[in-house]
Design a protein around this motif. Structure first.
Motif, PDB file in Angstrom:
ATOM      1  N   VAL A   1      50.828  56.621  38.468  1.00  0.00           N
ATOM      2  CA  VAL A   1      49.683  56.825  37.568  1.00  0.00           C
ATOM      3  C   VAL A   1      48.426  56.098  38.065  1.00  0.00           C
ATOM      4  N   PRO A   2      48.515  54.824  38.460  1.00  0.00           N
ATOM      5  CA  PRO A   2      47.309  54.195  39.015  1.00  0.00           C
ATOM      6  C   PRO A   2      46.825  54.869  40.295  1.00  0.00           C
ATOM      7  N   SER A   3      47.752  55.402  41.083  1.00  0.00           N
ATOM      8  CA  SER A   3      47.348  56.118  42.287  1.00  0.00           C
ATOM      9  C   SER A   3      46.485  57.323  41.929  1.00  0.00           C
ATOM     10  N   VAL A   4      46.895  58.066  40.924  1.00  0.00           N
ATOM     11  CA  VAL A   4      46.115  59.226  40.484  1.00  0.00           C
ATOM     12  C   VAL A   4      44.766  58.786  39.925  1.00  0.00           C
ATOM     13  N   LEU A   5      44.772  57.702  39.160  1.00  0.00           N
ATOM     14  CA  LEU A   5      43.510  57.213  38.595  1.00  0.00           C
ATOM     15  C   LEU A   5      42.543  56.763  39.690  1.00  0.00           C
ATOM     16  N   TYR A   6      43.045  56.067  40.701  1.00  0.00           N
ATOM     17  CA  TYR A   6      42.167  55.659  41.806  1.00  0.00           C
ATOM     18  C   TYR A   6      41.685  56.858  42.609  1.00  0.00           C
TER      19      TYR A   6
ATOM     20  N   THR B   1      33.244  58.639  42.319  1.00  0.00           N
ATOM     21  CA  THR B   1      32.275  57.698  42.875  1.00  0.00           C
ATOM     22  C   THR B   1      32.092  57.838  44.382  1.00  0.00           C
ATOM     23  N   GLY B   2      33.113  58.287  45.087  1.00  0.00           N
ATOM     24  CA  GLY B   2      33.031  58.382  46.537  1.00  0.00           C
ATOM     25  C   GLY B   2      33.243  57.067  47.253  1.00  0.00           C
ATOM     26  N   GLU B   3      33.684  56.044  46.532  1.00  0.00           N
ATOM     27  CA  GLU B   3      33.900  54.724  47.129  1.00  0.00           C
ATOM     28  C   GLU B   3      35.238  54.714  47.877  1.00  0.00           C
ATOM     29  N   HIS B   4      35.204  54.305  49.121  1.00  0.00           N
ATOM     30  CA  HIS B   4      36.391  54.387  49.970  1.00  0.00           C
ATOM     31  C   HIS B   4      37.439  53.333  49.632  1.00  0.00           C
ATOM     32  N   THR B   5      37.049  52.284  48.925  1.00  0.00           N
ATOM     33  CA  THR B   5      38.026  51.296  48.480  1.00  0.00           C
ATOM     34  C   THR B   5      39.011  51.926  47.505  1.00  0.00           C
ATOM     35  N   CYS B   6      38.515  52.789  46.646  1.00  0.00           N
ATOM     36  CA  CYS B   6      39.392  53.486  45.692  1.00  0.00           C
ATOM     37  C   CYS B   6      40.369  54.398  46.425  1.00  0.00           C
ATOM     38  N   LEU B   7      39.913  55.037  47.483  1.00  0.00           N
ATOM     39  CA  LEU B   7      40.795  55.894  48.267  1.00  0.00           C
ATOM     40  C   LEU B   7      41.878  55.070  48.961  1.00  0.00           C
ATOM     41  N   ALA B   8      41.533  53.921  49.481  1.00  0.00           N
ATOM     42  CA  ALA B   8      42.520  53.062  50.144  1.00  0.00           C
ATOM     43  C   ALA B   8      43.576  52.586  49.154  1.00  0.00           C
ATOM     44  N   ARG B   9      43.147  52.222  47.956  1.00  0.00           N
ATOM     45  CA  ARG B   9      44.108  51.796  46.933  1.00  0.00           C
ATOM     46  C   ARG B   9      44.984  52.950  46.479  1.00  0.00           C
TER      47      ARG B   9
END
Length: 71
Positions: free
Chosen positions: A17-22, A29-37
């Protein structure tokens, strides 16, 4: 085995679930930190799923062999 199913189900859903949320946060947002997480949590969720499946299969094999040999 029910406790194992509940623990593994909670861990798998707790990482999926957190993976889907990130992933949604990355899409917005397009922030790559969210994609890495999202990738890290997704990979961890897959590892937990494969581990649970492996334990499930081999647990049934061991129980079946035990019943064949000692019954």
């Amino acid at each position: 085995m029910k406790a194992f199913y509940w623990v593994m189900g909670t861990l798998i859903v707790g990482t999926f679930v957190p993976s889907v949320l990130y992933l949604l946060l990355f899409a917005v947002t397009g922030e790559h930190t969210c994609l890495a997480r999202a990738r890290a949590l997704w990979n961890f969720s897959r590892v937990l799923t494969l581990f649970a499946f492996n334990i499930l299969v081999w647990g049934h094999v061991i129980v079946g062999l035990w019943q064949i040999w000692f019954r």
